[in-house]
Design a protein around this motif. Structure first.
Motif, mmCIF file in Angstrom:
data_model
loop_
_atom_site.group_PDB
_atom_site.id
_atom_site.type_symbol
_atom_site.label_atom_id
_atom_site.label_comp_id
_atom_site.label_asym_id
_atom_site.label_seq_id
_atom_site.Cartn_x
_atom_site.Cartn_y
_atom_site.Cartn_z
ATOM 1 N N VAL B 90 0.864 -1.188 0.000
ATOM 2 C CA VAL B 90 0.000 0.000 0.000
ATOM 3 C C VAL B 90 0.903 1.243 0.000
ATOM 4 O O VAL B 90 0.915 2.030 0.952
ATOM 5 C CB VAL B 90 -0.940 -0.017 1.232
ATOM 6 N N PRO B 91 1.651 1.435 -1.081
ATOM 7 C CA PRO B 91 2.706 2.455 -1.056
ATOM 8 C C PRO B 91 2.194 3.888 -1.120
ATOM 9 O O PRO B 91 2.970 4.815 -0.875
ATOM 10 C CB PRO B 91 3.521 2.131 -2.321
ATOM 11 N N LEU B 92 0.910 4.083 -1.444
ATOM 12 C CA LEU B 92 0.390 5.453 -1.540
ATOM 13 C C LEU B 92 -0.003 6.021 -0.178
ATOM 14 O O LEU B 92 -0.369 7.193 -0.081
ATOM 15 C CB LEU B 92 -0.819 5.512 -2.479
ATOM 16 N N ILE B 93 0.078 5.224 0.871
ATOM 17 C CA ILE B 93 -0.328 5.711 2.199
ATOM 18 C C ILE B 93 0.457 6.989 2.539
ATOM 19 O O ILE B 93 1.674 7.060 2.348
ATOM 20 C CB ILE B 93 -0.142 4.619 3.277
ATOM 21 N N SER B 94 -0.263 8.001 3.014
ATOM 22 C CA SER B 94 0.340 9.318 3.256
ATOM 23 C C SER B 94 0.392 9.621 4.752
ATOM 24 O O SER B 94 -0.268 8.964 5.560
ATOM 25 C CB SER B 94 -0.489 10.397 2.556
ATOM 26 N N HIS B 95 1.165 10.638 5.082
ATOM 27 C CA HIS B 95 1.194 11.082 6.482
ATOM 28 C C HIS B 95 -0.202 11.467 6.958
ATOM 29 O O HIS B 95 -0.585 11.186 8.088
ATOM 30 C CB HIS B 95 2.137 12.274 6.625
ATOM 31 N N LYS B 96 -0.953 12.121 6.089
ATOM 32 C CA LYS B 96 -2.318 12.527 6.481
ATOM 33 C C LYS B 96 -3.191 11.300 6.740
ATOM 34 O O LYS B 96 -3.981 11.284 7.680
ATOM 35 C CB LYS B 96 -2.936 13.403 5.389
ATOM 36 N N ASN B 97 -3.051 10.263 5.900
ATOM 37 C CA ASN B 97 -3.818 9.041 6.130
ATOM 38 C C ASN B 97 -3.536 8.474 7.516
ATOM 39 O O ASN B 97 -4.449 8.108 8.252
ATOM 40 C CB ASN B 97 -3.485 7.976 5.080
ATOM 41 N N VAL B 98 -2.247 8.385 7.854
ATOM 42 C CA VAL B 98 -1.875 7.819 9.160
ATOM 43 C C VAL B 98 -2.438 8.694 10.281
ATOM 44 O O VAL B 98 -3.050 8.190 11.239
ATOM 45 C CB VAL B 98 -0.343 7.689 9.279
ATOM 46 N N ALA B 99 -2.266 10.000 10.149
ATOM 47 C CA ALA B 99 -2.756 10.903 11.196
ATOM 48 C C ALA B 99 -4.275 10.793 11.342
ATOM 49 O O ALA B 99 -4.808 10.761 12.466
ATOM 50 C CB ALA B 99 -2.355 12.341 10.870
ATOM 51 N N GLY B 117 -10.739 -6.906 0.383
ATOM 52 C CA GLY B 117 -9.609 -7.060 1.287
ATOM 53 C C GLY B 117 -9.542 -5.986 2.357
ATOM 54 O O GLY B 117 -10.398 -5.101 2.445
ATOM 55 N N THR B 118 -8.526 -6.108 3.202
ATOM 56 C CA THR B 118 -8.255 -5.136 4.263
ATOM 57 C C THR B 118 -6.815 -4.686 4.104
ATOM 58 O O THR B 118 -5.903 -5.501 4.208
ATOM 59 C CB THR B 118 -8.429 -5.787 5.645
ATOM 60 N N ASN B 119 -6.602 -3.410 3.845
ATOM 61 C CA ASN B 119 -5.235 -2.945 3.602
ATOM 62 C C ASN B 119 -4.552 -2.386 4.840
ATOM 63 O O ASN B 119 -3.362 -2.577 5.041
ATOM 64 C CB ASN B 119 -5.223 -1.893 2.498
ATOM 65 N N VAL B 120 -5.302 -1.629 5.619
ATOM 66 C CA VAL B 120 -4.743 -1.028 6.836
ATOM 67 C C VAL B 120 -5.797 -1.138 7.924
ATOM 68 O O VAL B 120 -6.992 -0.972 7.663
ATOM 69 C CB VAL B 120 -4.379 0.465 6.625
ATOM 70 N N GLN B 121 -5.352 -1.454 9.139
ATOM 71 C CA GLN B 121 -6.260 -1.450 10.288
ATOM 72 C C GLN B 121 -5.567 -0.723 11.434
ATOM 73 O O GLN B 121 -4.382 -0.951 11.683
ATOM 74 C CB GLN B 121 -6.549 -2.865 10.776
ATOM 75 N N PHE B 122 -6.320 0.095 12.126
ATOM 76 C CA PHE B 122 -5.813 0.692 13.356
ATOM 77 C C PHE B 122 -6.650 0.146 14.509
ATOM 78 O O PHE B 122 -7.873 0.252 14.511
ATOM 79 C CB PHE B 122 -5.887 2.213 13.299
#
Lengths: 223, 223
Positions: B90-99, B117-122
């Motif tokens: 998932v290389p497009l993940i940005s700082h804003k996405n994480v924040a 699918g599930t790409n990112v989970q917090f």
């Protein structure tokens, strides 16, 4: 504020023909249009459909035989207020997506579609801009905005990036859809989770669909 | 706060093999991992890689021969602080996405991937949750959260929904990527805009790539 939705009345969604009959594609295309129209209207936008032939719908209709870009640019160049252009195959668009685009400080807000496309654009000053769909239109639109000195926001949304164009796209509508188009799709297809990325295949699991599929004249103002 | 990234060291991204050689796939997979690791670290997360064999990287490494779900659940069940699980494609993940994920009030934030699918989970309370990847994992994760009484936000992002798994996905990295993985991809491939959705095909246009492709030990704290 206005929204314009180009809609192909005849043989819509032909790239779904390996899975869906022409009747099913016609119903699905109109239900997607209905879901989108409802969301845009509920968000306070005045909806115009751009078609190539007369069509009955609860919206202003512009019939143009020109190609998509010429027809849209004819529309944009006479607009004094902001315009949102929404493709008719983006049924996951939500009220929040519309509100977020309207609230952007940018002069052009572009939601990319899969594969270099452009699914939704919000254009604050339509007379200063023109569109160029087909091909890698996302890159073209970013360039056109830059050439005209307009600020751009790339709108980062799964909902609005999910255009339902090919059979492989249907899974997004099946899994994530909340409107009538997704209910209809779930009534005539099922998920195949047997290997790799999940797919939609023939065989509905939910029984007869209960949504209306005639062009809807009224919309309930509910989510 | 921790992030864990499962990474396949050998024969990574095998579904790209119809376009890319094994060496190219290896380089691309490591550059995607490098871009992701950098974004997560810049966002203040402590990064752990989960691998099936020893691997040199500027991160904590956990080697497990268990299947993905068991290995991740072994990790989660001993964590006292929130954990973000990020797939390595998932290389497009940005700082804003994480924040935005870290700032969500929900107990579980799920970013869907293509095709269920599930790409990112917090995961705010890892001991109260477990993961179940493969198949329509998005639906499984929503259900697991509900079964455990946990609130869920479905994270609506094009960036984090774009997993680079099949050849058709590469176009998203090519067009929208800003990191080293996209620069490398653009050096060995080009866009084909001849018909329908744009594709990535052989033939780079940008000349020799200048990014390092060995496992990076240091990251500049730049966007």
């Amino acid at each position: 504020m206005k929204a314009i939705v180009p809609f192909k009345v005849i043989n819509a969604k032909s790239r779904l023909s390996s899975l869906l009959t022409v009747e099913e594609r016609t119903i699905l295309a109109r239900l997607m249009l209905q879901d989108i129209t409802r969301t845009l209207k509920d968000s306070g936008l005045k909806v115009t459909l751009l078609t190539t032939m007369p069509f009955e719908w609860d919206a202003e209709i512009i019939v143009s035989e020109k190609d998509l870009n010429s027809a849209l640019n004819d529309f944009l160049c006479v607009q004094d207020e902001p315009v949102m252009i929404v493709m008719a195959d983006v049924p996951l668009i939500s009220h929040k997506n519309v509100a977020d685009m309207l609230n952007s400080p940018a002069e052009i807000v572009i939601s990319p579609g899969r594969g270099g496309g452009t699914n939704v654009q919000f254009i604050r000053h339509p007379k200063k801009y023109h569109v160029d769909y087909y091909g890698a239109s996302f890159l073209d639109h970013v360039r056109i905005a830059a050439d005209n000195g307009l600020s751009v926001e790339v709108f980062d949304s799964f909902n609005t990036s999910s255009d339902i164009d090919e059979v492989g796209d249907l899974v997004e509508l099946y899994i994530h859809g909340k409107g009538d188009a997704s209910r209809y799709l779930r009534s005539i297809t099922k998920l195949d989770t047997s290997k790799g990325r999940v797919k939609v295949v023939r065989g509905g699991e939910e029984g007869p669909v209960t949504v209306a599929h005639a062009p809807a004249k009224k919309y309930a103002a509910t989510e």
